[in-house]
Design a protein around this motif. Structure first.
Motif, PDB file in Angstrom:
ATOM      1  N   GLY A 180      59.091  32.924  33.981  1.00 38.67           N
ATOM      2  CA  GLY A 180      58.075  32.992  34.844  1.00 38.67           C
ATOM      3  C   GLY A 180      57.540  34.161  35.047  1.00 38.67           C
ATOM      4  N   TRP A 181      56.116  34.054  34.560  1.00 41.25           N
ATOM      5  CA  TRP A 181      55.071  35.269  34.594  1.00 41.25           C
ATOM      6  C   TRP A 181      54.248  34.966  35.645  1.00 41.25           C
ATOM      7  CZ3 TRP A 181      54.053  35.501  28.792  1.00 41.25           C
ATOM      8  CH2 TRP A 181      55.127  36.043  27.878  1.00 41.25           C
ATOM      9  N   VAL A 182      53.628  36.216  36.101  1.00 47.77           N
ATOM     10  CA  VAL A 182      52.355  36.235  37.023  1.00 47.77           C
ATOM     11  C   VAL A 182      51.269  36.848  36.282  1.00 47.77           C
ATOM     12  CG1 VAL A 182      51.386  36.589  39.210  1.00 47.77           C
ATOM     13  CG2 VAL A 182      53.801  35.567  38.982  1.00 47.77           C
ATOM     14  N   TYR A 183      49.865  36.598  36.335  1.00 49.15           N
ATOM     15  CA  TYR A 183      49.074  37.318  35.576  1.00 49.15           C
ATOM     16  C   TYR A 183      48.126  37.812  36.716  1.00 49.15           C
ATOM     17  CZ  TYR A 183      44.509  37.888  33.309  1.00 49.15           C
ATOM     18  OH  TYR A 183      43.211  38.423  32.859  1.00 49.15           O
ATOM     19  N   GLY A 184      47.867  38.980  36.546  1.00 50.48           N
ATOM     20  CA  GLY A 184      47.142  39.501  37.564  1.00 50.48           C
ATOM     21  C   GLY A 184      45.494  39.683  37.108  1.00 50.48           C
ATOM     22  N   LEU A 185      44.502  38.993  37.899  1.00 56.29           N
ATOM     23  CA  LEU A 185      43.220  39.009  37.644  1.00 56.29           C
ATOM     24  C   LEU A 185      42.571  40.244  37.738  1.00 56.29           C
ATOM     25  CD1 LEU A 185      42.390  35.860  39.821  1.00 56.29           C
ATOM     26  CD2 LEU A 185      42.649  35.751  37.240  1.00 56.29           C
ATOM     27  N   LYS A 186      43.031  41.137  38.592  1.00 58.44           N
ATOM     28  CA  LYS A 186      42.358  42.452  38.839  1.00 58.44           C
ATOM     29  C   LYS A 186      42.572  43.501  37.864  1.00 58.44           C
ATOM     30  CE  LYS A 186      42.285  41.921  43.835  1.00 58.44           C
ATOM     31  NZ  LYS A 186      42.842  42.405  45.083  1.00 58.44           N
ATOM     32  N   ASP A 187      43.734  43.531  36.980  1.00 55.70           N
ATOM     33  CA  ASP A 187      44.173  44.093  35.915  1.00 55.70           C
ATOM     34  C   ASP A 187      44.378  43.597  34.644  1.00 55.70           C
ATOM     35  OD1 ASP A 187      46.459  43.288  36.242  1.00 55.70           O
ATOM     36  OD2 ASP A 187      47.372  45.137  37.458  1.00 55.70           O
ATOM     37  N   GLY A 188      44.504  42.436  34.650  1.00 56.58           N
ATOM     38  CA  GLY A 188      44.687  41.782  33.256  1.00 56.58           C
ATOM     39  C   GLY A 188      46.062  41.682  32.767  1.00 56.58           C
ATOM     40  N   LEU A 189      46.849  42.066  33.508  1.00 53.11           N
ATOM     41  CA  LEU A 189      48.059  42.605  33.065  1.00 53.11           C
ATOM     42  C   LEU A 189      49.172  41.291  33.747  1.00 53.11           C
ATOM     43  CD1 LEU A 189      48.812  46.354  33.694  1.00 53.11           C
ATOM     44  CD2 LEU A 189      48.186  45.147  31.672  1.00 53.11           C
ATOM     45  N   ILE A 190      50.183  40.894  32.831  1.00 52.60           N
ATOM     46  CA  ILE A 190      51.348  40.001  33.073  1.00 52.60           C
ATOM     47  C   ILE A 190      52.473  40.688  33.872  1.00 52.60           C
ATOM     48  CG2 ILE A 190      52.550  38.222  32.193  1.00 52.60           C
ATOM     49  CD1 ILE A 190      50.341  37.506  30.160  1.00 52.60           C
TER      50      ILE A 190
END
Length: 211
Positions: A180-190
């Motif tokens: 289970g991963w979550v991607y950050g739109l603000k920094d591009g990091l998973i």
């Protein structure tokens, strides 16, 4: 030039560039598909699996829907899962959500989105209901949404483990790993938020003993 004509033009330019760099690329790609990963992601146009992971065509098998859901009555999702696990023999299944998810935000409100979307968003509302005490204690709405995004990803990973498709593969082949991963739109990091090893214990209610 229309917007869709621009897409076709860009496609030609991309294909030409790839062939110049690697003349046998498309020949190899058309002959074999052996991805190691199944990616279950959100349909959001800002979260393309290959771009944010730096992978090439053929490396990730992809299924996308609103808010990266694993719904047990979704024949589309289950068909993809079955094919990826039993025919492509993927070793990892990744559920990847993203902060700022519009589907999650919509599910937190009370707006009528008409029958089909209401039905789909109901699955996310059910996740909220399970974790209502924790979520209601978060005052900031953005933080609450982000937390529900994480909890929703975890819930969908659990749904994967509850399928006979996954349990049978665990029993026979000791795969796949679930992530289970979550991607950050603000920094591009998973951000990894959950991992389930093959053969992990699950609620006995969802366990199949005669696989």
């Amino acid at each position: 030039m229309t917007s869709y004509e621009k897409l076709l033009l860009e496609n030609k330019a991309w294909a030409k560039e790839v062939e110049q760099e690697d003349p046998t690329f498309f020949k190899r790609l058309s002959a074999l598909q052996t991805p190691e990963f199944l990616w279950i992601g959100c349909s959001d146009s800002r979260v393309p699996a290959d771009k944010i992971t730096g992978t090439q065509p053929g490396e990730i098998f992809v299924h996308r829907n609103i808010a990266n859901m694993v719904v047990h009555t979704d024949v589309n999702l289950l068909s993809v899962l079955d094919y990826a696990v039993n025919h492509l023999k993927v070793r990892h299944v990744i559920v990847c959500g993203h902060y700022g998810c519009g589907g999650v935000k919509a599910a937190m409100g009370n707006q009528d989105f008409k029958p089909v979307l209401n039905m789909w968003l109901r699955n996310i509302k059910d996740v909220y209901h399970v974790h209502k005490t924790e979520l209601d204690a978060i005052a900031n709405e953005d933080d609450k949404t982000d937390r529900l995004v994480e909890l929703n990803v975890k819930e969908q990973v659990s749904h994967l483990a509850q399928t006979s498709i996954i349990q049978r593969a665990w029993k026979n082949d000791n795969r796949p790993y679930l992530h289970g991963w979550v991607y950050g739109l603000k920094d591009g990091l998973i951000k990894p938020v959950m991992e389930v090893q093959p053969g992990a214990e699950i609620d006995p209610l969802y366990r199949y003993d005669d696989l």
